[in-house]
Write a protein that holds these residues in place. Structure first.
Motif, PDB file in Angstrom:
ATOM      1  N   GLU A  77       0.815  -1.222   0.000  1.00 16.03           N
ATOM      2  CA  GLU A  77       0.000   0.000   0.000  1.00 16.03           C
ATOM      3  C   GLU A  77       0.845   1.266   0.000  1.00 16.03           C
ATOM      4  N   ASN A  78       1.888   1.319   0.842  1.00 16.13           N
ATOM      5  CA  ASN A  78       2.604   2.573   1.071  1.00 16.13           C
ATOM      6  C   ASN A  78       4.046   2.548   0.559  1.00 16.13           C
ATOM      7  N   PRO A  79       4.510   3.659  -0.012  1.00 12.97           N
ATOM      8  CA  PRO A  79       5.840   3.697  -0.617  1.00 12.97           C
ATOM      9  C   PRO A  79       6.990   3.504   0.369  1.00 12.97           C
ATOM     10  N   GLN A  80       6.850   3.997   1.603  1.00 12.78           N
ATOM     11  CA  GLN A  80       7.942   3.833   2.562  1.00 12.78           C
ATOM     12  C   GLN A  80       8.142   2.350   2.883  1.00 12.78           C
ATOM     13  N   SER A  81       7.053   1.610   2.944  1.00  9.34           N
ATOM     14  CA  SER A  81       7.150   0.178   3.224  1.00  9.34           C
ATOM     15  C   SER A  81       7.691  -0.575   2.020  1.00  9.34           C
ATOM     16  N   PHE A  82       7.380  -0.100   0.825  1.00 14.38           N
ATOM     17  CA  PHE A  82       7.956  -0.666  -0.397  1.00 14.38           C
ATOM     18  C   PHE A  82       9.482  -0.556  -0.344  1.00 14.38           C
ATOM     19  N   GLU A  83       9.974   0.620   0.045  1.00 13.25           N
ATOM     20  CA  GLU A  83      11.417   0.826   0.136  1.00 13.25           C
ATOM     21  C   GLU A  83      12.033  -0.011   1.255  1.00 13.25           C
ATOM     22  N   ALA A  84      11.308  -0.168   2.358  1.00 12.25           N
ATOM     23  CA  ALA A  84      11.808  -0.989   3.455  1.00 12.25           C
ATOM     24  C   ALA A  84      11.978  -2.440   3.008  1.00 12.25           C
ATOM     25  N   CYS A  85      11.042  -2.920   2.189  1.00  9.47           N
ATOM     26  CA  CYS A  85      11.121  -4.284   1.671  1.00  9.47           C
ATOM     27  C   CYS A  85      12.325  -4.447   0.745  1.00  9.47           C
ATOM     28  N   ILE A  86      12.628  -3.417  -0.022  1.00 10.92           N
ATOM     29  CA  ILE A  86      13.798  -3.478  -0.896  1.00 10.92           C
ATOM     30  C   ILE A  86      15.081  -3.491  -0.060  1.00 10.92           C
ATOM     31  N   ARG A  87      15.137  -2.658   0.972  1.00 15.38           N
ATOM     32  CA  ARG A  87      16.325  -2.642   1.839  1.00 15.38           C
ATOM     33  C   ARG A  87      16.526  -3.999   2.518  1.00 15.38           C
ATOM     34  N   ALA A  88      15.411  -4.686   2.773  1.00 12.88           N
ATOM     35  CA  ALA A  88      15.489  -6.009   3.398  1.00 12.88           C
ATOM     36  C   ALA A  88      15.838  -7.096   2.390  1.00 12.88           C
ATOM     37  N   GLY A  89      15.845  -6.748   1.093  1.00 16.12           N
ATOM     38  CA  GLY A  89      16.202  -7.708   0.060  1.00 16.12           C
ATOM     39  C   GLY A  89      15.074  -8.621  -0.375  1.00 16.12           C
ATOM     40  N   LEU A  90      13.823  -8.266  -0.043  1.00 14.44           N
ATOM     41  CA  LEU A  90      12.700  -9.123  -0.422  1.00 14.44           C
ATOM     42  C   LEU A  90      12.545  -9.225  -1.936  1.00 14.44           C
ATOM     43  N   HIS A  91      12.979  -8.190  -2.637  1.00 16.26           N
ATOM     44  CA  HIS A  91      12.835  -8.176  -4.093  1.00 16.26           C
ATOM     45  C   HIS A  91      13.787  -9.147  -4.790  1.00 16.26           C
ATOM     46  N   GLU A  92      14.687  -9.764  -4.030  1.00 14.21           N
ATOM     47  CA  GLU A  92      15.610 -10.702  -4.637  1.00 14.21           C
ATOM     48  C   GLU A  92      14.929 -12.024  -4.983  1.00 14.21           C
ATOM     49  N   TYR A  93      13.802 -12.313  -4.310  1.00 14.56           N
ATOM     50  CA  TYR A  93      13.111 -13.569  -4.606  1.00 14.56           C
ATOM     51  C   TYR A  93      11.600 -13.403  -4.827  1.00 14.56           C
ATOM     52  N   GLN A  94      11.068 -12.219  -4.565  1.00 10.60           N
ATOM     53  CA  GLN A  94       9.642 -11.996  -4.820  1.00 10.60           C
ATOM     54  C   GLN A  94       9.435 -10.659  -5.516  1.00 10.60           C
ATOM     55  N   ALA A  95       8.338 -10.555  -6.250  1.00 14.66           N
ATOM     56  CA  ALA A  95       8.014  -9.307  -6.941  1.00 14.66           C
ATOM     57  C   ALA A  95       7.262  -8.383  -5.993  1.00 14.66           C
ATOM     58  N   LEU A  96       7.643  -7.117  -5.981  1.00 16.76           N
ATOM     59  CA  LEU A  96       6.992  -6.109  -5.159  1.00 16.76           C
ATOM     60  C   LEU A  96       6.297  -5.114  -6.081  1.00 16.76           C
ATOM     61  N   ILE A  97       5.059  -4.760  -5.767  1.00 14.99           N
ATOM     62  CA  ILE A  97       4.302  -3.798  -6.577  1.00 14.99           C
ATOM     63  C   ILE A  97       3.694  -2.755  -5.657  1.00 14.99           C
ATOM     64  N   CYS A  98       3.916  -1.480  -5.968  1.00 14.91           N
ATOM     65  CA  CYS A  98       3.382  -0.390  -5.150  1.00 14.91           C
ATOM     66  C   CYS A  98       2.887   0.728  -6.055  1.00 14.91           C
ATOM     67  N   THR A  99       1.744   1.325  -5.692  1.00 12.91           N
ATOM     68  CA  THR A  99       1.246   2.476  -6.444  1.00 12.91           C
ATOM     69  C   THR A  99       2.022   3.741  -6.088  1.00 12.91           C
ATOM     70  N   PHE A 100       2.834   3.662  -5.056  1.00 14.38           N
ATOM     71  CA  PHE A 100       3.824   4.699  -4.729  1.00 14.38           C
ATOM     72  C   PHE A 100       3.243   6.093  -4.530  1.00 14.38           C
ATOM     73  N   GLY A 101       2.073   6.144  -3.961  1.00 16.11           N
ATOM     74  CA  GLY A 101       1.523   7.437  -3.588  1.00 16.11           C
ATOM     75  C   GLY A 101       1.060   8.303  -4.743  1.00 16.11           C
ATOM     76  N   TYR A 102       0.821   7.711  -5.913  1.00 17.60           N
ATOM     77  CA  TYR A 102       0.372   8.509  -7.054  1.00 17.60           C
ATOM     78  C   TYR A 102      -1.144   8.699  -7.087  1.00 17.60           C
ATOM     79  N   GLY A 103      -1.851   8.193  -6.078  1.00 16.09           N
ATOM     80  CA  GLY A 103      -3.296   8.322  -6.072  1.00 16.09           C
ATOM     81  C   GLY A 103      -3.976   7.348  -7.013  1.00 16.09           C
ATOM     82  N   LEU A 104      -3.247   6.342  -7.432  1.00 19.92           N
ATOM     83  CA  LEU A 104      -3.785   5.359  -8.367  1.00 19.92           C
ATOM     84  C   LEU A 104      -4.551   4.296  -7.596  1.00 19.92           C
TER      85      LEU A 104
END
Length: 217
Positions: free
Chosen positions: A59-86
């Motif tokens: 849901e939220n962009p800060q948590s999207f970035e936290a997941c990347i810092r944790a390396g979750l994107h190395e084995y799973q896909a992450l998708i975020c609307t990144f606060g664009y109101g979409l």
């Protein structure tokens, strides 16, 4: 061949948003059908490998970035609307109207393909609106479940570390909706950014009924 924002700015006092605020009856009298304008392109942000083990909608962009810092994107896909109101409804129903911006990982990521993955999970705020967003997604993507990351948030409820639905937290308008587990307060997902915590809880999911069994009575 114009979007409604381009047409509005070109013909209505240089304002891209004026057309949206005109009276609907007036628009009809002028012969303006806003459905005839070219659809605007919206953006989501993606991260992950070409063949992910699972897909996590965030849901939220800060948590999207936290997941990347944790390396979750190395084995799973992450998708975020990144606060664009979409709205997620647009992303799911008209993926062709959405452009995926690659934050990290493989460039060969396709939204439609990712949504068809057998393991799709959602992680948002643990509050009325967050669960309602999930219910909306689940109505269009029935195999999508709540991420196990919600268990971290439930623990905060049990510890008393939650906020009420007040103006101070900009949630005074949130109301419980039928079909959702009752929540006396909320916990925002930005609270969790610890690498080890995210790695340990990011796999697997549960239903709304499963979540309800973990909530304080």
């Amino acid at each position: 061949q114009l979007t409604k924002y381009e047409a509005s700015a070109l013909y209505l006092l240089g304002s891209a948003k004026l057309l949206d605020n005109l009276d609907k009856k007036a628009l009809k009298n002028f012969g303006i059908d806003t459905n005839q304008f070219r659809q605007s392109i919206s953006y989501v942000v993606l991260a992950g490998p070409e063949n992910p083990e699972q897909v996590l909608l965030i849901e939220n962009p800060q948590s999207f970035e936290a997941c990347i810092r944790a390396g979750l994107h190395e084995y799973q896909a992450l998708i975020c609307t990144f606060g664009y109101g979409l709205q997620w409804s647009q992303v799911l129903e008209r993926p062709e109207s959405v452009v995926g911006l690659i934050r990290s990982g493989s460039a060969n990521q396709n939204l439609k393909h990712l949504f068809s993955h057998p393991k799709v999970y959602f992680w948002g705020d643990l509050d009325c609106e967050g669960l309602n967003i999930y219910r909306s997604i689940n109505g269009r993507l029935p195999h999508c479940q709540l991420s196990n990351l919600y268990l971290l948030m439930v623990a905060e409820l049990h510890n008393g570390s939650y906020h009420p639905y007040t103006r101070a937290v900009e949630k005074e308008s949130q109301a419980h909706r039928d079909g959702l587990p009752f929540l006396s307060g909320g916990v925002d997902q930005e609270r969790f950014s610890d690498k080890d915590t995210l790695i340990n809880f990011s796999s697997g999911g549960m239903t709304l009924s499963d979540l309800a069994t973990h909530l304080p009575g």
